[in-house]
Design a protein around this motif. Structure first.
Motif, PDB file in Angstrom:
ATOM      1  N   HIS A  81       0.854  -1.205   0.000  1.00 27.86           N
ATOM      2  CA  HIS A  81       0.000   0.000   0.000  1.00 27.86           C
ATOM      3  C   HIS A  81       0.876   1.235   0.000  1.00 27.86           C
ATOM      4  CE1 HIS A  81      -3.704  -2.211   0.272  1.00 27.86           C
ATOM      5  NE2 HIS A  81      -3.056  -3.050   1.069  1.00 27.86           N
ATOM      6  N   TYR A  83      -0.148   4.379  -1.671  1.00 24.12           N
ATOM      7  CA  TYR A  83      -0.850   5.600  -2.092  1.00 24.12           C
ATOM      8  C   TYR A  83      -0.784   6.587  -0.929  1.00 24.12           C
ATOM      9  CZ  TYR A  83      -4.669   8.384  -4.237  1.00 24.12           C
ATOM     10  OH  TYR A  83      -5.441   9.380  -4.796  1.00 24.12           O
ATOM     11  N   THR A  86      -2.259  11.399   0.671  1.00 15.99           N
ATOM     12  CA  THR A  86      -3.600  11.934   0.391  1.00 15.99           C
ATOM     13  C   THR A  86      -4.150  12.673   1.595  1.00 15.99           C
ATOM     14  OG1 THR A  86      -4.775  10.002   1.211  1.00 15.99           O
ATOM     15  CG2 THR A  86      -4.125   9.974  -1.105  1.00 15.99           C
ATOM     16  N   SER A  93      -5.519   4.510   1.494  1.00 13.14           N
ATOM     17  CA  SER A  93      -5.074   5.585   0.611  1.00 13.14           C
ATOM     18  C   SER A  93      -4.903   6.818   1.496  1.00 13.14           C
ATOM     19  CB  SER A  93      -6.119   5.845  -0.462  1.00 13.14           C
ATOM     20  OG  SER A  93      -7.390   6.072   0.120  1.00 13.14           O
ATOM     21  N   SER A  97      -0.677   4.078   4.133  1.00 16.66           N
ATOM     22  CA  SER A  97       0.270   3.862   3.042  1.00 16.66           C
ATOM     23  C   SER A  97       1.650   4.438   3.387  1.00 16.66           C
ATOM     24  CB  SER A  97      -0.232   4.529   1.757  1.00 16.66           C
ATOM     25  OG  SER A  97      -1.167   3.704   1.094  1.00 16.66           O
ATOM     26  N   ASP A 114       0.770  -2.018  -5.951  1.00 18.70           N
ATOM     27  CA  ASP A 114      -0.170  -1.489  -4.960  1.00 18.70           C
ATOM     28  C   ASP A 114      -1.478  -2.256  -5.105  1.00 18.70           C
ATOM     29  OD1 ASP A 114      -0.912   1.024  -3.091  1.00 18.70           O
ATOM     30  OD2 ASP A 114      -2.612   0.464  -4.364  1.00 18.70           O
ATOM     31  N   SER A 117      -5.243   0.283  -3.290  1.00 16.78           N
ATOM     32  CA  SER A 117      -5.405   1.501  -2.482  1.00 16.78           C
ATOM     33  C   SER A 117      -6.223   2.532  -3.250  1.00 16.78           C
ATOM     34  CB  SER A 117      -4.048   2.093  -2.106  1.00 16.78           C
ATOM     35  OG  SER A 117      -3.245   1.124  -1.470  1.00 16.78           O
ATOM     36  N   SER A 118      -6.095   2.517  -4.584  1.00 17.58           N
ATOM     37  CA  SER A 118      -6.889   3.436  -5.409  1.00 17.58           C
ATOM     38  C   SER A 118      -7.867   2.637  -6.267  1.00 17.58           C
ATOM     39  CB  SER A 118      -5.987   4.277  -6.309  1.00 17.58           C
ATOM     40  OG  SER A 118      -5.496   3.502  -7.397  1.00 17.58           O
ATOM     41  N   ASN A 122      -9.765   7.550  -8.482  1.00 19.06           N
ATOM     42  CA  ASN A 122      -8.582   8.288  -8.001  1.00 19.06           C
ATOM     43  C   ASN A 122      -7.241   7.709  -8.458  1.00 19.06           C
ATOM     44  OD1 ASN A 122      -8.936   6.077  -6.335  1.00 19.06           O
ATOM     45  ND2 ASN A 122      -9.056   7.241  -4.417  1.00 19.06           N
ATOM     46  N   PHE A 126      -3.234   9.001  -7.862  1.00 21.88           N
ATOM     47  CA  PHE A 126      -2.206   8.103  -7.322  1.00 21.88           C
ATOM     48  C   PHE A 126      -0.995   8.066  -8.262  1.00 21.88           C
ATOM     49  CE2 PHE A 126      -1.224   3.284  -6.881  1.00 21.88           C
ATOM     50  CZ  PHE A 126      -0.176   3.524  -6.015  1.00 21.88           C
ATOM     51  N   LYS A 127      -1.284   7.985  -9.555  1.00 18.80           N
ATOM     52  CA  LYS A 127      -0.199   7.908 -10.535  1.00 18.80           C
ATOM     53  C   LYS A 127       0.639   9.180 -10.497  1.00 18.80           C
ATOM     54  CE  LYS A 127       0.843   6.385 -15.200  1.00 18.80           C
ATOM     55  NZ  LYS A 127       1.612   7.512 -15.733  1.00 18.80           N
ATOM     56  N   ARG A 129       0.766  11.442  -8.040  1.00 21.40           N
ATOM     57  CA  ARG A 129       1.302  11.738  -6.715  1.00 21.40           C
ATOM     58  C   ARG A 129       2.455  10.798  -6.317  1.00 21.40           C
ATOM     59  NH1 ARG A 129      -1.657  14.263  -2.366  1.00 21.40           N
ATOM     60  NH2 ARG A 129      -3.622  14.101  -3.458  1.00 21.40           N
TER      61      ARG A 129
END
Ligand SMILES: [Zn+2]
Length: 430
Positions: A81, A83, A86, A93, A97, A114, A117-118, A122, A126-127, A129
């Protein structure tokens, strides 16, 4: 030592070196190529260039002696995990994480997946961030819940947000990164979460991974692995206490072997609540061995009994699996499960993701999610990690030059000898 260094530099300056990095004399374990023997491994331009009993050190810009150590493909952890960032409280998420680079390379891991988590809503965040900013290779399973793991009590129970078509669409859009669909943490009596995940996986032609959430009599675990999952789908959290595994006589229940025969994959997914010695020790000793060893890395598990993938691998070593077997289940097996066969092996031409491990012998202790302890005499440690040909972790500085021999002026002058000495073996080759 000095003459060797002179030879090395002289060779590179004269333009004779053809390899960037040579790992010399280690015991190579490469399940894909059925190799477990002492070999030299040469890397060039970020790829495995040669694996052989003897490679001339004069052909390499940088030579590292790894005798007495194990050289394996970079570890592939298919349940983490990551992500992070956030700010969502109590959610995977968010609070639970971790950022991948802080935990992967130090454990020999070069690729992580992962695990939901997303979700499709979202995943782009995630991609942006995490995935695109990490040095670790980060792949993902999309949660069947559109908002992903945004909160176990409400968001993850919302069957209206389990949209198979939208999930499959997002997976197709990010085919290089999304490798499957995840169903997790569902507590209702219906099969909705599992069924929608399988539907999305069928449309997108990718596997599904299931965390079965709350076990309920309305949807028996046996039906999950014998009927609902397709061959190639993955059940994670294999040695969870709720999984019916050992009968009153201490024998592994036969349906588990039937499920495996159907092609369902059993993954460890240790985590903070999903691995018990009382399940794993008898099961493994009777041949119910996990197909893949994953961590379910998050803040809770890494500070409890799980700790790191090397610690989880060490548990299986001490239960009785051979090292070659443990390595295969942490490299080549998981790469195949997510259908990314370019990873988890040391074939010539493969991305040069490599872990150099030390097998320590001594008195060690391992803890499961119930807080139970198992003693052991072996433990794996990571000496060196290479990703795409670059040294990304080096515990004892085995790729580095002695401090009184390193001339830091090379750095200021942009001299290639500096690159060689700091271990970033790949340099511009224009
Ligand atoms: Zn998980």
């Amino acid at each position: 030592m000095k003459s060797c260094l002179f030879f090395l530099l002289a060779g590179s300056l004269a333009g004779q070196a053809s390899y960037d990095l040579l790992l010399r004399g280690g015991h190579v374990i490469d399940a894909k190529n059925r190799l477990s023997a002492v070999r030299d491994v040469a890397i060039q331009d970020g790829r495995i260039a040669e694996v052989a009993e003897h490679i001339d050190p004069a052909k390499a810009l940088k030579v590292v002696n790894v005798s007495g150590l194990y050289v394996t493909p970079g570890l592939v952890d298919i349940h983490v995990h990551v992500y992070a960032g956030t700010g969502m409280r109590g959610a995977y998420s968010g609070d639970n994480s971790v950022y991948p680079d802080g935990f992967t390379f130090r454990a020999g891991v070069t690729t992580v997946v992962d695990a939901g988590s997303s979700g499709w809503r979202n995943f782009p965040d995630f991609k942006d961030r995490v995935i695109d900013r990490s040095k670790t290779r980060v792949l993902a399973l999309l949660n069947i819940v559109g908002k992903g793991m945004g909160g176990e009590e409400k968001i993850e129970q919302d069957t209206r947000d389990m949209d198979a078509k939208a999930t499959a669409g997002r997976a197709a859009e990010y085919r290089g990164t999304v490798v499957g669909v995840k169903s997790a943490h569902f507590s209702g009596p219906e099969w909705t979460s599992v069924e929608r995940a399988v539907e999305a996986g069928t449309i997108a032609n990718i596997p599904v991974m299931v965390d079965f959430g709350k076990f309920r009599p309305e949807r028996p675990f046996q039906d999950l692995v014998l009927k609902k999952l397709r061959p190639g789908d993955i059940y994670t959290h294999t040695y969870l206490d709720a999984v019916p595994m050992i009968d009153d006589a201490g024998k592994v229940l036969p349906y588990l072997f039937e499920a495996r025969k159907r092609g369902v994959i059993f993954d460890v997914g240790h985590g903070g609540g999903s691995f018990l010695f009382r399940q794993a020790v008898p099961a493994v000793r009777q041949g119910f061995v996990p197909d893949s060893i994953s961590t379910d890395l998050h803040i809770g598990s890494m500070n409890a009994g799980m700790k790191s993938i090397l610690n989880v691998m060490s548990k299986f070593l001490n239960i009785g699996l051979e090292l070659d077997d443990v390595v295969a289940r942490s490299t080549w097996n998981p790469a195949r499960e997510i259908r990314r066969e370019e990873f988890g092996n040391l074939s010539v031409g493969a991305p040069a993701d490599v872990a150099v491990l030390r097998l320590e012998r001594g008195e060690f202790g391992f803890v499961d999610v119930n807080g139970a302890r198992m003693r052991g005499a072996q433990r794996l440690a990571c000496e060196l990690t290479v990703r795409d040909g670059k040294v990304v972790y080096d515990l004892n500085g085995i790729t580095r030059q002695e401090w009184d021999q390193l001339d830091s002026r090379y750095k200021a002058q942009g001299d290639p000898r500096w690159d060689a000495t700091i271990g970033h073996a790949v340099r511009a080759r224009k």
